[in-house]
Write a protein that holds these residues in place. Structure first.
Motif, mmCIF file in Angstrom:
data_model
loop_
_atom_site.group_PDB
_atom_site.id
_atom_site.type_symbol
_atom_site.label_atom_id
_atom_site.label_comp_id
_atom_site.label_asym_id
_atom_site.label_seq_id
_atom_site.Cartn_x
_atom_site.Cartn_y
_atom_site.Cartn_z
ATOM 1 N N ALA A 140 23.211 -30.141 63.718
ATOM 2 C CA ALA A 140 23.317 -30.789 64.939
ATOM 3 C C ALA A 140 24.080 -31.735 64.952
ATOM 4 C CB ALA A 140 21.733 -31.064 65.139
ATOM 5 N N ALA A 167 16.791 -32.251 68.050
ATOM 6 C CA ALA A 167 17.099 -31.667 69.035
ATOM 7 C C ALA A 167 15.727 -31.598 69.993
ATOM 8 C CB ALA A 167 17.656 -30.075 69.129
ATOM 9 N N ALA A 170 15.713 -29.318 73.081
ATOM 10 C CA ALA A 170 15.882 -27.743 73.069
ATOM 11 C C ALA A 170 14.736 -26.964 73.036
ATOM 12 C CB ALA A 170 16.398 -27.501 71.624
#
Ligand SMILES: [Zn+2]
Length: 277
Positions: A140, A167, A170
């Motif tokens: 990431a 994230a 996400a």
């Protein structure tokens, strides 16, 4: 809109055991169809959501596990090893709007189905700027340098939890629930494919490139299960010993950090003996 899928195998549907992910075994032959099903479901979902292109990057072991012949014909795939960005190869060309981590898993030394970081057993922990890091977290940070958001993560339930750190936005799909390192409550490929396809469709809306992040310097610390492996790792320029079975390396960019990490894992793999490690 172009989506990149970084596809690892330990977090795939039905996978819970070393032989499931070991190329050449009968179990691997069986599990690669479920792995392909997960990846194809993501591909279908991204096209449902309006993507124009989906590129898959094989990220497990020899990087030749997925069955190309069973993928949606609109997709393309990078198969095979030796790529400058390894698990996130393909992100560096300035044309990717979002990336999916499919079949990911938790990091070395933590709970989770087939938990590890790059090497199956020799690495017992990885820390990025002092925070324990999984492959998902490391990757990431790499893709952030290209301004590409992580839009979908699939794996076991603990992998989805881990992804909240790197994230939070996400979409996440747990294809199985962790019981132990080698056991999980698994859902069928038909069901997980439907879940992944729906999540990928929604995730497409998150695929908006941003200004590349320059978040360095990055200090990566690694811990090994044997002292000689730490000594072997210091062969890599910039890598120094720091405590028992530990080495550290500081780089200005994540690009350099991940490449140093790759050099370390390659050297260390060569120093591992079959019985004693
Ligand atoms: Zn992995």
């Amino acid at each position: 809109m172009k989506i990149l899928v970084s596809a690892d195998m330990e977090g795939a549907t039905g996978v819970t055991w070393p032989a499931d992910v070991l190329p050449g075994t009968p179990q691997w032959e069986r599990c690669r169809t479920m792995f392909t099903s997960d990846v194809n479901a993501a591909v279908l979902g991204f096209f449902d959501g309006g993507a124009d292109e989906v590129l898959i990057n094989e990220a497990h072991w020899t990087m030749r596990n997925l069955l190309l012949e069973r993928l949606d014909e609109r997709a393309e795939m990078i198969t095979g090893r030796h790529k400058s960005l390894s698990m996130v190869e393909g992100v560096q060309h300035g044309d990717v709007d979002g990336i999916a981590f499919v079949g990911y898993h938790t990091g070395a030394g933590t709970e989770g189905v087939l938990a590890h970081t790059y090497l199956a057993n020799s690495i017992t922990g990885v820390w990025l700027n002092g925070v324990r890091a999984s492959e998902g977290m490391l990757n990431a940070h790499v893709v952030a340098e290209y301004g590409v958001p992580v839009i979908l993560v699939t794996g076991d339930d603990l992998t989805c939890e881990d992804a909240l750190q790197y994230a939070p936005e996400a979409r996440k799909v747990a294809v199985k629930d962790h019981v132990s390192r080698y056991a999980a409550v698994c859902r069928t490929p038909t069901r997980t494919a439907a879940d992944i396809r729906a999540a990928a469709k929604d995730a497409t809306a998150l695929a908006v490139r941003y200004e590349p992040v320059r978040g360095g310097p990055f200090t990566v610390e690694l811990e090994f299960d044997a002292e000689h492996l730490a000594a072997a790792a210091t062969v890599v320029p910039g890598v120094t010993a720091c405590g028992e079975r530990r080495v550290t390396c500081t780089s200005e960019t994540m690009y350099e950090a991940i490449r140093a990490f790759k050099a370390v894992t390659t050297i260390v793999s060569a120093a591992v003996e079959e019985q004693y490690g």
